[in-house]
Design a protein around this motif. Structure first.
Motif, PDB file in Angstrom:
ATOM      1  N   THR A  64       0.839  -1.214   0.000  1.00 38.87           N
ATOM      2  CA  THR A  64       0.000   0.000   0.000  1.00 38.87           C
ATOM      3  C   THR A  64       0.867   1.255   0.000  1.00 38.87           C
ATOM      4  O   THR A  64       0.627   2.190  -0.773  1.00 38.87           O
ATOM      5  N   ILE A  65       1.867   1.281   0.897  1.00 40.54           N
ATOM      6  CA  ILE A  65       2.775   2.436   0.964  1.00 40.54           C
ATOM      7  C   ILE A  65       3.530   2.599  -0.352  1.00 40.54           C
ATOM      8  O   ILE A  65       3.686   3.714  -0.880  1.00 40.54           O
ATOM      9  N   ALA A  66       4.012   1.469  -0.902  1.00 41.44           N
ATOM     10  CA  ALA A  66       4.775   1.513  -2.157  1.00 41.44           C
ATOM     11  C   ALA A  66       3.917   2.019  -3.314  1.00 41.44           C
ATOM     12  O   ALA A  66       4.384   2.823  -4.142  1.00 41.44           O
ATOM     13  N   ILE A  67       2.671   1.577  -3.389  1.00 40.62           N
ATOM     14  CA  ILE A  67       1.774   2.009  -4.464  1.00 40.62           C
ATOM     15  C   ILE A  67       1.575   3.519  -4.416  1.00 40.62           C
ATOM     16  O   ILE A  67       1.616   4.203  -5.445  1.00 40.62           O
ATOM     17  N   ILE A  68       1.386   4.028  -3.196  1.00 34.75           N
ATOM     18  CA  ILE A  68       1.181   5.475  -3.033  1.00 34.75           C
ATOM     19  C   ILE A  68       2.426   6.252  -3.458  1.00 34.75           C
ATOM     20  O   ILE A  68       2.346   7.217  -4.240  1.00 34.75           O
ATOM     21  N   LEU A  69       3.594   5.852  -2.957  1.00 31.03           N
ATOM     22  CA  LEU A  69       4.831   6.575  -3.247  1.00 31.03           C
ATOM     23  C   LEU A  69       5.231   6.468  -4.713  1.00 31.03           C
ATOM     24  O   LEU A  69       5.573   7.475  -5.354  1.00 31.03           O
ATOM     25  N   PHE A  70       5.212   5.232  -5.249  1.00 28.36           N
ATOM     26  CA  PHE A  70       5.587   5.052  -6.650  1.00 28.36           C
ATOM     27  C   PHE A  70       4.577   5.723  -7.581  1.00 28.36           C
ATOM     28  O   PHE A  70       4.926   6.218  -8.649  1.00 28.36           O
ATOM     29  N   GLY A  71       3.310   5.716  -7.163  1.00 27.77           N
ATOM     30  CA  GLY A  71       2.269   6.322  -7.990  1.00 27.77           C
ATOM     31  C   GLY A  71       2.364   7.830  -8.035  1.00 27.77           C
ATOM     32  O   GLY A  71       2.151   8.456  -9.084  1.00 27.77           O
ATOM     33  N   ILE A  72       2.704   8.455  -6.899  1.00 28.16           N
ATOM     34  CA  ILE A  72       2.791   9.920  -6.834  1.00 28.16           C
ATOM     35  C   ILE A  72       4.107  10.423  -7.400  1.00 28.16           C
ATOM     36  O   ILE A  72       4.144  11.432  -8.123  1.00 28.16           O
ATOM     37  N   PHE A  73       5.184   9.724  -7.090  1.00 29.19           N
ATOM     38  CA  PHE A  73       6.506  10.203  -7.487  1.00 29.19           C
ATOM     39  C   PHE A  73       7.024   9.383  -8.673  1.00 29.19           C
ATOM     40  O   PHE A  73       6.485   9.477  -9.763  1.00 29.19           O
ATOM     41  N   SER A  74       8.057   8.597  -8.458  1.00 27.00           N
ATOM     42  CA  SER A  74       8.611   7.833  -9.578  1.00 27.00           C
ATOM     43  C   SER A  74       9.287   6.568  -9.056  1.00 27.00           C
ATOM     44  O   SER A  74       9.362   6.348  -7.852  1.00 27.00           O
ATOM     45  N   TYR A  75       9.785   5.754  -9.970  1.00 30.80           N
ATOM     46  CA  TYR A  75      10.436   4.503  -9.607  1.00 30.80           C
ATOM     47  C   TYR A  75      11.956   4.715  -9.581  1.00 30.80           C
ATOM     48  O   TYR A  75      12.618   4.597 -10.617  1.00 30.80           O
ATOM     49  N   ASN A  76      12.488   5.066  -8.433  1.00 26.45           N
ATOM     50  CA  ASN A  76      13.935   5.206  -8.322  1.00 26.45           C
ATOM     51  C   ASN A  76      14.394   4.869  -6.908  1.00 26.45           C
ATOM     52  O   ASN A  76      13.572   4.657  -6.005  1.00 26.45           O
ATOM     53  N   GLU A  77      15.697   4.839  -6.734  1.00 21.88           N
ATOM     54  CA  GLU A  77      16.270   4.409  -5.466  1.00 21.88           C
ATOM     55  C   GLU A  77      15.901   5.338  -4.312  1.00 21.88           C
ATOM     56  O   GLU A  77      15.731   4.900  -3.167  1.00 21.88           O
ATOM     57  N   ILE A  78      15.783   6.637  -4.610  1.00 23.04           N
ATOM     58  CA  ILE A  78      15.452   7.607  -3.549  1.00 23.04           C
ATOM     59  C   ILE A  78      14.051   7.353  -3.006  1.00 23.04           C
ATOM     60  O   ILE A  78      13.834   7.374  -1.795  1.00 23.04           O
ATOM     61  N   ILE A  79      13.117   7.075  -3.894  1.00 23.28           N
ATOM     62  CA  ILE A  79      11.744   6.804  -3.463  1.00 23.28           C
ATOM     63  C   ILE A  79      11.677   5.484  -2.699  1.00 23.28           C
ATOM     64  O   ILE A  79      10.922   5.353  -1.720  1.00 23.28           O
ATOM     65  N   PHE A  80      12.486   4.520  -3.153  1.00 24.78           N
ATOM     66  CA  PHE A  80      12.523   3.251  -2.415  1.00 24.78           C
ATOM     67  C   PHE A  80      13.071   3.477  -1.001  1.00 24.78           C
ATOM     68  O   PHE A  80      12.584   2.894  -0.033  1.00 24.78           O
ATOM     69  N   GLY A  81      14.074   4.345  -0.885  1.00 25.90           N
ATOM     70  CA  GLY A  81      14.608   4.699   0.435  1.00 25.90           C
ATOM     71  C   GLY A  81      13.555   5.380   1.287  1.00 25.90           C
ATOM     72  O   GLY A  81      13.441   5.114   2.490  1.00 25.90           O
ATOM     73  N   ALA A  82      12.753   6.274   0.645  1.00 21.63           N
ATOM     74  CA  ALA A  82      11.670   6.951   1.368  1.00 21.63           C
ATOM     75  C   ALA A  82      10.627   5.935   1.831  1.00 21.63           C
ATOM     76  O   ALA A  82      10.076   6.047   2.941  1.00 21.63           O
ATOM     77  N   PHE A  83      10.377   4.957   0.964  1.00 21.92           N
ATOM     78  CA  PHE A  83       9.441   3.877   1.344  1.00 21.92           C
ATOM     79  C   PHE A  83       9.904   3.181   2.628  1.00 21.92           C
ATOM     80  O   PHE A  83       9.112   2.957   3.552  1.00 21.92           O
ATOM     81  N   LEU A  84      11.200   2.865   2.686  1.00 16.92           N
ATOM     82  CA  LEU A  84      11.741   2.178   3.870  1.00 16.92           C
ATOM     83  C   LEU A  84      11.640   3.055   5.116  1.00 16.92           C
ATOM     84  O   LEU A  84      11.355   2.556   6.215  1.00 16.92           O
ATOM     85  N   LEU A  85      11.866   4.358   4.956  1.00 19.59           N
ATOM     86  CA  LEU A  85      11.786   5.279   6.096  1.00 19.59           C
ATOM     87  C   LEU A  85      10.375   5.333   6.679  1.00 19.59           C
ATOM     88  O   LEU A  85      10.198   5.543   7.881  1.00 19.59           O
ATOM     89  N   ILE A  86       9.394   5.147   5.826  1.00 14.50           N
ATOM     90  CA  ILE A  86       7.995   5.146   6.299  1.00 14.50           C
ATOM     91  C   ILE A  86       7.581   3.755   6.766  1.00 14.50           C
ATOM     92  O   ILE A  86       6.963   3.593   7.830  1.00 14.50           O
ATOM     93  N   PHE A  87       7.936   2.760   5.970  1.00 14.48           N
ATOM     94  CA  PHE A  87       7.460   1.389   6.228  1.00 14.48           C
ATOM     95  C   PHE A  87       8.065   0.768   7.488  1.00 14.48           C
ATOM     96  O   PHE A  87       7.331   0.175   8.296  1.00 14.48           O
ATOM     97  N   ILE A  88       9.372   0.874   7.671  1.00 14.71           N
ATOM     98  CA  ILE A  88      10.030   0.190   8.795  1.00 14.71           C
ATOM     99  C   ILE A  88       9.471   0.612  10.156  1.00 14.71           C
ATOM    100  O   ILE A  88       9.121  -0.248  10.980  1.00 14.71           O
ATOM    101  N   PRO A  89       9.330   1.927  10.443  1.00 15.65           N
ATOM    102  CA  PRO A  89       8.758   2.304  11.745  1.00 15.65           C
ATOM    103  C   PRO A  89       7.330   1.791  11.951  1.00 15.65           C
ATOM    104  O   PRO A  89       6.966   1.386  13.050  1.00 15.65           O
ATOM    105  N   LEU A  90       6.535   1.794  10.861  1.00 12.73           N
ATOM    106  CA  LEU A  90       5.169   1.283  10.973  1.00 12.73           C
ATOM    107  C   LEU A  90       5.159  -0.220  11.230  1.00 12.73           C
ATOM    108  O   LEU A  90       4.367  -0.718  12.039  1.00 12.73           O
ATOM    109  N   ALA A  91       6.035  -0.936  10.537  1.00  8.97           N
ATOM    110  CA  ALA A  91       6.126  -2.388  10.742  1.00  8.97           C
ATOM    111  C   ALA A  91       6.522  -2.706  12.177  1.00  8.97           C
ATOM    112  O   ALA A  91       5.980  -3.628  12.803  1.00  8.97           O
ATOM    113  N   VAL A  92       7.496  -1.955  12.714  1.00 11.39           N
ATOM    114  CA  VAL A  92       7.929  -2.154  14.102  1.00 11.39           C
ATOM    115  C   VAL A  92       6.781  -1.864  15.065  1.00 11.39           C
ATOM    116  O   VAL A  92       6.572  -2.583  16.050  1.00 11.39           O
TER     117      VAL A  92
END
Length: 318
Positions: A64-92
């Motif tokens: 869900t987080i990835a769809i939102i980020l990739f959909g709004i922005f683009s498919y690159n390493e920076i966005i993937f890093g942003a995904f991890l910054l959001i996803f990891i704290p939520l997963a924990v």
């Protein structure tokens, strides 16, 4: 020594089976299903089931987080890093630390394909479902531990009996006190291992209540702690006094009644009478006798606690 353990065998078979199923279903990145299976096979059924549910939930969150980020922005390493910054704290926050790597790998497939189209999303969910499903099916079969636990019960009861009998012999002057008794050490090691088995057995059953063995082992662990106190209060010169012979005979009686079903009520009644007998005896004539009899009285208190632990256990399971 076994070269391959049962869990290792299940892991190898499960990983291969998950990859084969994923390929047969036409899924992309089929090897990921095998990795998910490897990480999802656990020591017990309950743990495996909980991890499976949590892993699917965390996977949906990640996608869900990835769809939102990739959909709004683009498919690159920076966005993937942003995904991890959001996803990891939520997963924990949702206690899904064990699912972070797996879910991140699945999201990386979106990055590589540069797509959040529905077929690819279903592909990632299917990989997760296949991986955890194979692990759950394989974990449905677990070795029956009940017979092993019962064997440990016999050893534990015999070891406790032997320790008490040796104490009784020393109090009557029939033996010498053995510090660091091998039986005592062996009892502690086997008891800890048996307690671990009882918890595994408990967590391998969804319907049947297997808490009896856990309660039994916890009861014996508490008695072991009391046995340690009894050893601390034990003296080599007990046999010099009449009270020690009486205590030795009573300790014999406790040793002979150590078996699983005994509620210890009769022994507690006898102990209270014994304590009253001690109180009515002639007072110590020397400091040495006073100290010895004080230790003996404390030993009696320890036995009382030892018996009360067993009595509480029987009351709890009835």
């Amino acid at each position: 020594m076994k070269f391959i353990g049962f869990r290792t065998l299940k892991t190898g078979i499960g990983a291969a089976l998950a990859i084969i199923i994923a390929k047969e279903l036409g899924l992309e990145y089929a090897a990921s299903a095998g990795i998910i299976t490897i990480l999802s096979i656990q020591k017990t059924r309950k743990k495996s089931f909980k991890i499976a549910l949590r892993r699917i939930g965390i996977c949906i969150l990640a996608l869900t987080i990835a769809i939102i980020l990739f959909g709004i922005f683009s498919y690159n390493e920076i966005i993937f890093g942003a995904f991890l910054l959001i996803f990891i704290p939520l997963a924990v926050k949702f206690n899904g630390e064990d699912s972070i790597v797996v879910s991140s790998v699945l999201v990386s497939h979106l990055l590589v394909e540069k797509s959040i189209e529905l077929p690819l999303i279903w592909n990632e969910l299917a990989l997760m479902f296949v991986g955890v499903s194979v692990a759950l099916i394989l974990n449905f079969y677990m070795p029956n531990l009940e017979e092993r636990i019962k064997e440990e019960q016999v050893f534990i009861e015999n070891a406790i009996k032997e320790i008490l009998l040796r104490m009784a012999e020393v109090m009557r002057g029939e033996n010498i006190c053995e510090e660091g008794d091998v039986v005592f050490t062996s009892l502690e090691d086997r008891l800890r291992a048996a307690r671990k088995l009882s918890y595994i057995n408990l967590n391998n059953n969804f319907i049947a209540d297997e808490s009896y063995y856990v309660k039994y082992m916890e009861m014996r662990m508490r008695q072991l702690a009391v046995l340690k106190d009894m050893r601390e209060h034990f003296r080599d010169d007990f046999a010099n006094y009449e009270q020690a012979i009486i205590m030795g005979n009573f300790t014999d009686k406790v040793a002979s009644s150590i078996y699983e079903e005994n509620s210890a009520e009769g022994l507690l009644s006898d102990l209270y009478k014994l304590r009253e007998t001690y109180r009515n005896m002639e007072l110590p004539k020397s400091r040495e006798e006073f100290e010895s009899r004080a230790s003996l009285f404390q030993f009696l208190n320890d036995i009382e606690q030892f018996l009360k632990i067993k009595n509480e256990f029987i009351r709890e399971i009835r």
